[in-house]
Design a protein around this motif. Structure first.
Motif, PDB file in Angstrom:
ATOM      1  N   GLY A  12     -18.202 -19.304 -56.462  1.00  0.00           N
ATOM      2  CA  GLY A  12     -18.528 -20.724 -56.338  1.00  0.00           C
ATOM      3  C   GLY A  12     -20.020 -20.983 -56.309  1.00  0.00           C
ATOM      4  N   VAL A  13     -20.770 -20.115 -55.630  1.00  0.00           N
ATOM      5  CA  VAL A  13     -22.223 -20.284 -55.581  1.00  0.00           C
ATOM      6  C   VAL A  13     -22.823 -20.144 -56.984  1.00  0.00           C
ATOM      7  N   LEU A  14     -22.357 -19.147 -57.741  1.00  0.00           N
ATOM      8  CA  LEU A  14     -22.854 -18.970 -59.112  1.00  0.00           C
ATOM      9  C   LEU A  14     -22.511 -20.177 -59.975  1.00  0.00           C
ATOM     10  N   GLN A  15     -21.267 -20.675 -59.852  1.00  0.00           N
ATOM     11  CA  GLN A  15     -20.874 -21.856 -60.626  1.00  0.00           C
ATOM     12  C   GLN A  15     -21.712 -23.069 -60.212  1.00  0.00           C
ATOM     13  N   ALA A  16     -21.893 -23.244 -58.911  1.00  0.00           N
ATOM     14  CA  ALA A  16     -22.666 -24.383 -58.414  1.00  0.00           C
ATOM     15  C   ALA A  16     -24.112 -24.311 -58.902  1.00  0.00           C
ATOM     16  N   PHE A  17     -24.680 -23.122 -58.881  1.00  0.00           N
ATOM     17  CA  PHE A  17     -26.051 -22.958 -59.352  1.00  0.00           C
ATOM     18  C   PHE A  17     -26.157 -23.345 -60.824  1.00  0.00           C
ATOM     19  N   GLY A  18     -25.168 -22.919 -61.621  1.00  0.00           N
ATOM     20  CA  GLY A  18     -25.193 -23.267 -63.040  1.00  0.00           C
ATOM     21  C   GLY A  18     -25.094 -24.759 -63.269  1.00  0.00           C
ATOM     22  N   VAL A  19     -24.185 -25.421 -62.539  1.00  0.00           N
ATOM     23  CA  VAL A  19     -24.023 -26.867 -62.684  1.00  0.00           C
ATOM     24  C   VAL A  19     -25.305 -27.592 -62.273  1.00  0.00           C
ATOM     25  N   ALA A  20     -25.852 -27.224 -61.109  1.00  0.00           N
ATOM     26  CA  ALA A  20     -27.040 -27.910 -60.599  1.00  0.00           C
ATOM     27  C   ALA A  20     -28.265 -27.642 -61.476  1.00  0.00           C
ATOM     28  N   ALA A  21     -28.382 -26.419 -61.990  1.00  0.00           N
ATOM     29  CA  ALA A  21     -29.536 -26.085 -62.831  1.00  0.00           C
ATOM     30  C   ALA A  21     -29.519 -26.885 -64.126  1.00  0.00           C
ATOM     31  N   ARG A  22     -28.323 -27.089 -64.674  1.00  0.00           N
ATOM     32  CA  ARG A  22     -28.228 -27.884 -65.912  1.00  0.00           C
ATOM     33  C   ARG A  22     -28.422 -29.373 -65.635  1.00  0.00           C
ATOM     34  N   TYR A  23     -27.888 -29.842 -64.529  1.00  0.00           N
ATOM     35  CA  TYR A  23     -27.933 -31.267 -64.229  1.00  0.00           C
ATOM     36  C   TYR A  23     -29.294 -31.706 -63.697  1.00  0.00           C
ATOM     37  N   ARG A  24     -29.962 -30.842 -62.942  1.00  0.00           N
ATOM     38  CA  ARG A  24     -31.269 -31.109 -62.352  1.00  0.00           C
ATOM     39  C   ARG A  24     -31.282 -32.449 -61.581  1.00  0.00           C
ATOM     40  N   PRO A  25     -30.554 -32.510 -60.484  1.00  0.00           N
ATOM     41  CA  PRO A  25     -30.505 -33.756 -59.704  1.00  0.00           C
ATOM     42  C   PRO A  25     -31.828 -34.037 -59.011  1.00  0.00           C
ATOM     43  N   ASP A  26     -32.083 -35.301 -58.749  1.00  0.00           N
ATOM     44  CA  ASP A  26     -33.219 -35.678 -57.918  1.00  0.00           C
ATOM     45  C   ASP A  26     -32.898 -35.482 -56.442  1.00  0.00           C
ATOM     46  N   VAL A  27     -31.624 -35.622 -56.093  1.00  0.00           N
ATOM     47  CA  VAL A  27     -31.199 -35.470 -54.707  1.00  0.00           C
ATOM     48  C   VAL A  27     -29.732 -35.074 -54.713  1.00  0.00           C
ATOM     49  N   VAL A  28     -29.329 -34.324 -53.675  1.00  0.00           N
ATOM     50  CA  VAL A  28     -27.945 -33.852 -53.532  1.00  0.00           C
ATOM     51  C   VAL A  28     -27.381 -34.420 -52.230  1.00  0.00           C
ATOM     52  N   LEU A  29     -26.194 -35.009 -52.320  1.00  0.00           N
ATOM     53  CA  LEU A  29     -25.489 -35.522 -51.136  1.00  0.00           C
ATOM     54  C   LEU A  29     -24.283 -34.640 -50.861  1.00  0.00           C
ATOM     55  N   SER A  30     -24.168 -34.153 -49.634  1.00  0.00           N
ATOM     56  CA  SER A  30     -22.976 -33.411 -49.233  1.00  0.00           C
ATOM     57  C   SER A  30     -22.329 -34.118 -48.049  1.00  0.00           C
ATOM     58  N   THR A  31     -21.003 -34.327 -48.134  1.00  0.00           N
ATOM     59  CA  THR A  31     -20.309 -35.077 -47.085  1.00  0.00           C
ATOM     60  C   THR A  31     -19.264 -34.251 -46.355  1.00  0.00           C
ATOM     61  N   GLY A  32     -19.290 -32.932 -46.537  1.00  0.00           N
ATOM     62  CA  GLY A  32     -18.412 -32.090 -45.740  1.00  0.00           C
ATOM     63  C   GLY A  32     -17.268 -31.490 -46.527  1.00  0.00           C
ATOM     64  N   GLY A  33     -16.662 -30.476 -45.931  1.00  0.00           N
ATOM     65  CA  GLY A  33     -15.657 -29.689 -46.606  1.00  0.00           C
ATOM     66  C   GLY A  33     -16.293 -28.409 -47.137  1.00  0.00           C
ATOM     67  N   TYR A  34     -15.479 -27.362 -47.238  1.00  0.00           N
ATOM     68  CA  TYR A  34     -16.044 -26.061 -47.587  1.00  0.00           C
ATOM     69  C   TYR A  34     -16.602 -26.007 -49.005  1.00  0.00           C
ATOM     70  N   VAL A  35     -16.215 -26.960 -49.878  1.00  0.00           N
ATOM     71  CA  VAL A  35     -16.778 -26.980 -51.231  1.00  0.00           C
ATOM     72  C   VAL A  35     -18.266 -27.300 -51.218  1.00  0.00           C
ATOM     73  N   CYS A  36     -18.777 -27.855 -50.111  1.00  0.00           N
ATOM     74  CA  CYS A  36     -20.189 -28.238 -50.050  1.00  0.00           C
ATOM     75  C   CYS A  36     -21.132 -27.047 -49.955  1.00  0.00           C
ATOM     76  N   VAL A  37     -20.645 -25.941 -49.411  1.00  0.00           N
ATOM     77  CA  VAL A  37     -21.541 -24.814 -49.161  1.00  0.00           C
ATOM     78  C   VAL A  37     -22.165 -24.277 -50.450  1.00  0.00           C
ATOM     79  N   PRO A  38     -21.387 -24.016 -51.519  1.00  0.00           N
ATOM     80  CA  PRO A  38     -22.023 -23.521 -52.740  1.00  0.00           C
ATOM     81  C   PRO A  38     -23.078 -24.472 -53.302  1.00  0.00           C
ATOM     82  N   LEU A  39     -22.819 -25.773 -53.276  1.00  0.00           N
ATOM     83  CA  LEU A  39     -23.810 -26.725 -53.799  1.00  0.00           C
ATOM     84  C   LEU A  39     -25.026 -26.808 -52.895  1.00  0.00           C
TER      85      LEU A  39
END
Length: 389
Positions: free
Chosen positions: A96-123
């Protein structure tokens, strides 16, 4: 940037699994979109979650692009049945961390919002590796395990309750801000007459709205079933019992004495009518999850809370106790509350409009109707800091 060229604010949002994580994220996305457009930004958003989580359906319903990643849940005290699942999830986390890194690297967000749940950790880990600011939101008083991890490197930590600050690691407390828990804004726009027309409610009887969540609650349903005839001598009832229980309670309604039958409305699910039900209700009987508490306080409703026990970190009982101590609710805090106790608490509120009104006022004083706006402004400030840098 050339004159007249529009800027784009890119938000990556992650969180879900349950409505308590998903709907605050959705409400905040909508608020941030309005703020961004007002500041002259184009707005772009990508939601990252799991395929099976509620977030996949909710994002699709609202036209928000979605990417699914693997995520593993760490069970700190697994039983034998969960042990194999825990081992399998340990392998999903690095994937999940590798997938999240790939998604975030391509998307290049200005800011990331996490609202809870275990899926948030990789992002959250990916945002740290990429140097993107992470704004973490916690709905409950004590931090969940995922947010306890993320709080160590989140740029800002948005909290629902001031008391949550003491649960943060010492080094994270200066980054905390109390925003409240975002609620869906349409819940504040209910109409009493619309509820009366839709459910055929009578004048002259107070309305009790009973809900155990979208799927219903066995405990709440069983308690209501036991006291139903007695309760209907005092009030009319809309009962969201859940799809698995609707047949049973439809039969129970048909078996009621004729003079009580029209005072009881069992329904599988309350959807778009919920704002109107809240507007019309005099008393609400419900669980005490973070989202429920945020809604009850925002709309200002007297309630009898029956917390789910056990829940993570005993969260629901803490929430219920917090409202009860503030005079904003009655709470059944025992592990196995009785039907007689529930009826006695309801009787206290139904017989005394002044007590109901005082409780509703106390509840509303704890509500944060501007929570989504407050959280959106935190996100916007972090995004603008990135662009300015």
């Amino acid at each position: 940037m050339m004159a007249g060229e529009r800027r784009t604010l890119r938000l990556l949002v992650t969180g879900g699994g349950t409505g308590g994580h998903t709907y605050p994220a959705l409400t905040t996305v909508m608020a941030l979109r309005d703020y961004a457009v007002g500041r002259g930004f184009d707005f772009d958003v990508l939601w990252v979650g799991t395929e099976s989580g509620l977030e996949a359906r909710v994002s699709a319903e609202h036209g928000i692009p979605f990417r699914a990643i693997k995520a593993g849940k760490l069970r700190r005290s697994p039983n034998l049945r969960e042990l194999a699942t825990n081992v399998a999830d340990m392998f999903r986390v690095p994937i999940g961390v590798l997938q999240a890194f790939g998604v975030a690297a391509r998307y290049r967000p200005d800011v990331v919002l996490s609202t809870g749940g275990y899926v948030c950790v990789p992002l959250g880990v990916a945002s740290r590796l990429l140097g993107r600011p992470l704004v973490m939101h916690e709905q409950i008083t004590a931090l969940g395990l995922a947010n306890r991890i993320l709080s160590r490197f989140a740029r800002r930590i948005a909290l629902t309750h001031p008391s949550s600050i003491e649960h943060l690691p010492a080094g994270a407390r200066e980054r905390a801000v109390v925003t409240g828990n975002p609620i869906r804004p349409h819940l504040l726009r209910g109409n009493v007459d619309a509820a009366r027309r839709h459910f055929g409610l009578a004048h002259g009887f107070p309305l009790v709205y009973v809900t155990g969540g979208a799927q219903g609650s066995r405990q709440i349903n069983t308690l209501i079933e036991e006291i139903l005839p007695a309760l209907l001598t005092r009030a009319q009832v809309i009962h969201q019992c859940g799809p698995d229980w609707i047949g049973r309670f439809t039969e129970a309604a048909a078996a009621l004495p004729a003079e009580l039958r029209d005072r009881y409305r069992p329904v599988a699910y309350v959807g778009g009518e919920l704002p109107h039900v809240f507007a019309a209700a005099d008393v609400v009987v419900s669980r005490s999850g973070a989202g429920t508490v945020a809604e009850l306080t925002a709309v200002g409703k007297a309630s009898v809370l029956i917390p789910l026990v056990p829940s993570a970190a005993d969260e629901q009982r803490q929430n219920a106790r917090y409202l009860a101590e503030a005079g904003a609710a009655r709470a059944l805090l025992d592990d196995k509350p009785t039907a007689d106790r529930l009826l006695a608490e309801l009787d206290l509120l139904l017989r005394d409009p002044a007590t109901r009104a005082a409780m509703a006022g106390a509840a509303q004083s704890l509500g944060r109707v501007d929570a989504a706006d407050a959280l959106a402004q935190v996100l916007l400030a972090e995004a603008e800091a990135v662009k300015a840098g």
